[in-house]
Design a protein around this motif. Structure first.
Motif, PDB file in Angstrom:
ATOM      1  N   ALA A 212     -50.281  43.936  -7.828  1.00 42.79           N
ATOM      2  CA  ALA A 212     -49.490  45.019  -8.413  1.00 42.79           C
ATOM      3  C   ALA A 212     -49.188  44.754  -9.883  1.00 42.79           C
ATOM      4  CB  ALA A 212     -48.192  45.195  -7.637  1.00 42.79           C
ATOM      5  N   ALA A 213     -48.886  43.480 -10.201  1.00 46.24           N
ATOM      6  CA  ALA A 213     -48.560  43.119 -11.572  1.00 46.24           C
ATOM      7  C   ALA A 213     -49.789  42.838 -12.412  1.00 46.24           C
ATOM      8  CB  ALA A 213     -47.650  41.893 -11.583  1.00 46.24           C
ATOM      9  N   GLN A 214     -50.954  42.763 -11.748  1.00 38.85           N
ATOM     10  CA  GLN A 214     -52.221  42.479 -12.411  1.00 38.85           C
ATOM     11  C   GLN A 214     -52.154  41.187 -13.220  1.00 38.85           C
ATOM     12  OE1 GLN A 214     -54.032  45.787 -14.461  1.00 38.85           O
ATOM     13  NE2 GLN A 214     -53.427  47.267 -12.877  1.00 38.85           N
ATOM     14  N   ILE A 215     -51.635  40.125 -12.546  1.00 37.05           N
ATOM     15  CA  ILE A 215     -51.569  38.816 -13.181  1.00 37.05           C
ATOM     16  C   ILE A 215     -52.218  37.787 -12.259  1.00 37.05           C
ATOM     17  CG2 ILE A 215     -49.502  39.278 -14.547  1.00 37.05           C
ATOM     18  CD1 ILE A 215     -47.855  37.879 -12.432  1.00 37.05           C
ATOM     19  N   ASP A 216     -52.718  36.736 -12.854  1.00 43.82           N
ATOM     20  CA  ASP A 216     -53.364  35.644 -12.117  1.00 43.82           C
ATOM     21  C   ASP A 216     -52.282  34.668 -11.644  1.00 43.82           C
ATOM     22  OD1 ASP A 216     -54.748  33.466 -11.205  1.00 43.82           O
ATOM     23  OD2 ASP A 216     -56.141  33.378 -12.901  1.00 43.82           O
ATOM     24  N   PRO A 217     -52.118  34.497 -10.309  1.00 46.44           N
ATOM     25  CA  PRO A 217     -51.080  33.586  -9.812  1.00 46.44           C
ATOM     26  C   PRO A 217     -51.184  32.193 -10.390  1.00 46.44           C
ATOM     27  CG  PRO A 217     -51.994  34.887  -8.024  1.00 46.44           C
ATOM     28  CD  PRO A 217     -52.857  35.146  -9.219  1.00 46.44           C
ATOM     29  N   SER A 218     -52.404  31.718 -10.642  1.00 46.13           N
ATOM     30  CA  SER A 218     -52.559  30.359 -11.173  1.00 46.13           C
ATOM     31  C   SER A 218     -51.958  30.232 -12.564  1.00 46.13           C
ATOM     32  CB  SER A 218     -54.043  29.983 -11.213  1.00 46.13           C
ATOM     33  OG  SER A 218     -54.761  30.832 -12.115  1.00 46.13           O
ATOM     34  N   ILE A 219     -51.903  31.336 -13.294  1.00 43.20           N
ATOM     35  CA  ILE A 219     -51.290  31.327 -14.629  1.00 43.20           C
ATOM     36  C   ILE A 219     -49.780  31.484 -14.527  1.00 43.20           C
ATOM     37  CG2 ILE A 219     -51.133  32.576 -16.812  1.00 43.20           C
ATOM     38  CD1 ILE A 219     -54.057  33.330 -16.500  1.00 43.20           C
ATOM     39  N   ALA A 220     -49.320  32.273 -13.523  1.00 44.20           N
ATOM     40  CA  ALA A 220     -47.901  32.584 -13.409  1.00 44.20           C
ATOM     41  C   ALA A 220     -47.075  31.451 -12.822  1.00 44.20           C
ATOM     42  CB  ALA A 220     -47.719  33.842 -12.554  1.00 44.20           C
ATOM     43  N   ILE A 221     -47.641  30.679 -11.887  1.00 45.94           N
ATOM     44  CA  ILE A 221     -46.874  29.637 -11.218  1.00 45.94           C
ATOM     45  C   ILE A 221     -46.349  28.622 -12.237  1.00 45.94           C
ATOM     46  CG2 ILE A 221     -46.925  27.801  -9.488  1.00 45.94           C
ATOM     47  CD1 ILE A 221     -47.149  30.661  -8.391  1.00 45.94           C
ATOM     48  N   GLY A 222     -45.056  28.360 -12.160  1.00 49.19           N
ATOM     49  CA  GLY A 222     -44.422  27.408 -13.065  1.00 49.19           C
ATOM     50  C   GLY A 222     -43.897  28.028 -14.342  1.00 49.19           C
ATOM     51  N   LYS A 223     -44.271  29.301 -14.601  1.00 49.58           N
ATOM     52  CA  LYS A 223     -43.801  29.972 -15.817  1.00 49.58           C
ATOM     53  C   LYS A 223     -42.464  30.669 -15.559  1.00 49.58           C
ATOM     54  CE  LYS A 223     -47.365  29.295 -18.576  1.00 49.58           C
ATOM     55  NZ  LYS A 223     -48.294  30.397 -18.881  1.00 49.58           N
ATOM     56  N   LEU A 224     -41.696  30.820 -16.630  1.00 51.55           N
ATOM     57  CA  LEU A 224     -40.502  31.644 -16.565  1.00 51.55           C
ATOM     58  C   LEU A 224     -40.923  33.105 -16.606  1.00 51.55           C
ATOM     59  CD1 LEU A 224     -38.257  29.731 -19.115  1.00 51.55           C
ATOM     60  CD2 LEU A 224     -38.280  29.505 -16.632  1.00 51.55           C
ATOM     61  N   ARG A 225     -40.123  33.951 -15.970  1.00 51.37           N
ATOM     62  CA  ARG A 225     -40.483  35.365 -15.933  1.00 51.37           C
ATOM     63  C   ARG A 225     -40.668  35.935 -17.344  1.00 51.37           C
ATOM     64  NH1 ARG A 225     -39.232  39.818 -18.320  1.00 51.37           N
ATOM     65  NH2 ARG A 225     -37.000  39.584 -18.001  1.00 51.37           N
ATOM     66  N   TRP A 226     -39.763  35.572 -18.262  1.00 54.72           N
ATOM     67  CA  TRP A 226     -39.836  36.134 -19.611  1.00 54.72           C
ATOM     68  C   TRP A 226     -40.977  35.548 -20.434  1.00 54.72           C
ATOM     69  CZ3 TRP A 226     -35.433  34.474 -17.195  1.00 54.72           C
ATOM     70  CH2 TRP A 226     -35.027  33.150 -17.408  1.00 54.72           C
ATOM     71  N   GLU A 227     -41.589  34.439 -19.929  1.00 53.75           N
ATOM     72  CA  GLU A 227     -42.774  33.920 -20.609  1.00 53.75           C
ATOM     73  C   GLU A 227     -44.007  34.772 -20.307  1.00 53.75           C
ATOM     74  OE1 GLU A 227     -41.853  29.146 -20.977  1.00 53.75           O
ATOM     75  OE2 GLU A 227     -42.790  29.881 -19.129  1.00 53.75           O
ATOM     76  N   LEU A 228     -43.897  35.604 -19.277  1.00 52.80           N
ATOM     77  CA  LEU A 228     -45.004  36.492 -18.907  1.00 52.80           C
ATOM     78  C   LEU A 228     -44.793  37.913 -19.410  1.00 52.80           C
ATOM     79  CD1 LEU A 228     -45.433  35.335 -15.200  1.00 52.80           C
ATOM     80  CD2 LEU A 228     -46.801  34.637 -17.165  1.00 52.80           C
ATOM     81  N   SER A 229     -43.680  38.151 -20.068  1.00 51.73           N
ATOM     82  CA  SER A 229     -43.365  39.505 -20.528  1.00 51.73           C
ATOM     83  C   SER A 229     -44.336  39.953 -21.605  1.00 51.73           C
ATOM     84  CB  SER A 229     -41.933  39.566 -21.077  1.00 51.73           C
ATOM     85  OG  SER A 229     -41.008  39.325 -20.051  1.00 51.73           O
ATOM     86  N   ALA A 230     -44.520  41.260 -21.681  1.00 55.34           N
ATOM     87  CA  ALA A 230     -45.350  41.844 -22.736  1.00 55.34           C
ATOM     88  C   ALA A 230     -44.512  41.897 -24.005  1.00 55.34           C
ATOM     89  CB  ALA A 230     -45.805  43.239 -22.325  1.00 55.34           C
ATOM     90  N   ARG A 231     -44.656  40.887 -24.831  1.00 55.06           N
ATOM     91  CA  ARG A 231     -43.777  40.761 -25.992  1.00 55.06           C
ATOM     92  C   ARG A 231     -43.977  41.860 -27.031  1.00 55.06           C
ATOM     93  NH1 ARG A 231     -41.285  35.928 -25.761  1.00 55.06           N
ATOM     94  NH2 ARG A 231     -42.165  34.345 -24.374  1.00 55.06           N
ATOM     95  N   GLU A 232     -45.163  42.473 -27.027  1.00 55.37           N
ATOM     96  CA  GLU A 232     -45.396  43.520 -28.027  1.00 55.37           C
ATOM     97  C   GLU A 232     -44.721  44.830 -27.658  1.00 55.37           C
ATOM     98  OE1 GLU A 232     -48.939  43.711 -25.182  1.00 55.37           O
ATOM     99  OE2 GLU A 232     -47.587  42.215 -26.048  1.00 55.37           O
ATOM    100  N   ILE A 233     -44.176  44.913 -26.418  1.00 58.63           N
ATOM    101  CA  ILE A 233     -43.483  46.113 -25.973  1.00 58.63           C
ATOM    102  C   ILE A 233     -41.984  45.858 -26.049  1.00 58.63           C
ATOM    103  CG2 ILE A 233     -43.115  47.734 -24.074  1.00 58.63           C
ATOM    104  CD1 ILE A 233     -45.902  47.101 -23.095  1.00 58.63           C
ATOM    105  N   GLU A 234     -41.281  46.739 -26.719  1.00 56.95           N
ATOM    106  CA  GLU A 234     -39.846  46.557 -26.921  1.00 56.95           C
ATOM    107  C   GLU A 234     -39.102  46.624 -25.593  1.00 56.95           C
ATOM    108  OE1 GLU A 234     -36.273  48.404 -29.701  1.00 56.95           O
ATOM    109  OE2 GLU A 234     -38.271  49.283 -29.668  1.00 56.95           O
ATOM    110  N   GLU A 235     -38.150  45.729 -25.413  1.00 54.90           N
ATOM    111  CA  GLU A 235     -37.401  45.665 -24.158  1.00 54.90           C
ATOM    112  C   GLU A 235     -35.982  46.169 -24.387  1.00 54.90           C
ATOM    113  OE1 GLU A 235     -37.086  42.618 -20.383  1.00 54.90           O
ATOM    114  OE2 GLU A 235     -37.889  41.939 -22.297  1.00 54.90           O
ATOM    115  N   ASP A 236     -35.390  46.715 -23.321  1.00 57.61           N
ATOM    116  CA  ASP A 236     -34.010  47.162 -23.365  1.00 57.61           C
ATOM    117  C   ASP A 236     -33.115  45.914 -23.384  1.00 57.61           C
ATOM    118  OD1 ASP A 236     -31.442  48.063 -22.869  1.00 57.61           O
ATOM    119  OD2 ASP A 236     -32.097  49.617 -21.475  1.00 57.61           O
ATOM    120  N   LEU A 237     -32.605  45.581 -24.554  1.00 53.76           N
ATOM    121  CA  LEU A 237     -31.879  44.319 -24.718  1.00 53.76           C
ATOM    122  C   LEU A 237     -30.609  44.263 -23.884  1.00 53.76           C
ATOM    123  CD1 LEU A 237     -32.305  43.705 -28.560  1.00 53.76           C
ATOM    124  CD2 LEU A 237     -33.619  42.750 -26.656  1.00 53.76           C
TER     125      LEU A 237
END
Length: 339
Positions: free
Chosen positions: A42-67
């Motif tokens: 659903a998230a279209q991410i590779d689990p091997s890349i995501a495991i051990g990462k913080l959620r915000w390390e996977l965020s789309a940084r180029e897209i503005e977030e509701d602070l």
């Protein structure tokens, strides 16, 4: 993120098969420990890349977030509170996905916090609508004109920052009140009757209102007020868009008064001139005084009563500074400057 979460290996296997579930491990605060296949898809991410990462390390940084929303979510995580429907972008570029997650903390048998688990849903299809809503919200919040939203009964539900700047009333003070909050009592009741008749008939109304700031100072507003209809065509809200036109209105009032003064003075001079034209009547002194008075009141350097004949005009009476070199009876061709 509701879903089966456990420290036992059999339960962890079930967890990994559970639709769109994920978990964080305490070893690294809020780091992702596992992802179910459906969540990774659903998230279209590779689990091997995501495991051990913080959620915000996977965020789309180029897209503005509701602070504000992000800060609330961080506070929930730090306090180990449950959270629901937190939305964020994950991934990069055109493959970035908008995810909604809900979850709760998990503790071991000793009551020690060990992480979060729960579920997530891909809501990328809603992104365009939400981005538009956020854009429109910013347009209203940063608008140079006041925006007021009421319910069908006229109770204020929203005011933008410009409303506060103009009126002095904060959002907290205005919301729940009636727009009469800023009424000065100087706008004719017939104006309000026409206003309500129009908007209740699902038409817009446009006009000027004389209102009062919180400080008591009066001000003028140019307003357009219109209804917002629901899916059934019924009035759901009224919206007022208002511009402070006090400076312009004050200038208009001064100009209108100046125009009336000129008109009255012209009529007086015209009457005196007619009297002066009568046989054996000498009103030249009165005319000169009237010209001087008019020039002084109107802030003009010169005043002239003249007679126009075909291509010339003749100075009958005048009031002007010496450098003007004028005298009564002087004749000029039309189009010739006097000063």
């Amino acid at each position: 993120m509701g879903g089966p979460c456990s420290r036992t290996r059999p339960a962890l296997k079930l967890f990994r098969k559970h639709p769109s579930a994920c978990i964080w491990k305490r070893i690294r605060p809020h780091a992702i420990r596992g992802l179910s296949p459906s969540f990774a898809k659903a998230a279209q991410i590779d689990p091997s890349i995501a495991i051990g990462k913080l959620r915000w390390e996977l965020s789309a940084r180029e897209i503005e977030e509701d602070l504000a929303s992000w800060q609330t979510h961080r506070d929930d995580l730090v306090a180990h509170r449950k959270f629901r429907d937190y939305r964020y972008w994950i991934g990069k570029g055109k493959t970035a996905q908008w995810i909604s997650i809900s979850g709760g903390p998990r503790y071991d048998d000793g009551g020690n916090f060990i992480g979060y688990c729960g579920s997530g849903t891909n809501i990328t299809g809603q992104a365009d609508v939400v981005i538009q809503i956020r854009l429109f919200s910013r347009i209203v919040d940063q608008s140079p004109v006041s925006v007021v939203v009421t319910d069908p009964n006229g109770t204020i539900k929203y005011v933008n920052p410009r409303f506060t700047e103009v009126t002095g009333y904060t959002q907290v003070e205005a919301i729940g009140m009636n727009p009469r909050l800023v009424a000065s009592g100087e706008t004719p009741i017939t104006v309000y009757e026409e206003l309500w008749a129009a908007i209740r008939d699902k038409r817009h109304w446009q006009g000027e209102l004389r209102n009062k700031r919180k400080s008591g100072e009066r001000y003028w507003e140019q307003a357009i007020i219109f209804p917002i209809l629901d899916d059934h065509g019924e009035i759901a809200h009224f919206v007022g868009i208002k511009e402070d036109i006090t400076v312009r209105k004050d200038v208009e009032i001064v100009l209108a008064e100046r125009t009336r003064m000129v008109q009255r003075h012209y009529e007086s001079l015209r009457a005196l001139s007619d009297i002066a034209a009568l046989p054996r009547v000498d009103a030249s002194e009165q005319l000169t005084e009237a010209l001087a008075l008019g020039a002084r009141h109107l802030g003009l350097p010169i005043g002239i009563i003249s007679r126009i004949d075909e291509n010339t005009y003749t100075v009958l009476h005048h009031k002007a500074p010496p450098e003007a070199s004028l005298h009564d009876g002087q004749v000029f061709e039309l189009g010739t400057g006097i000063l």
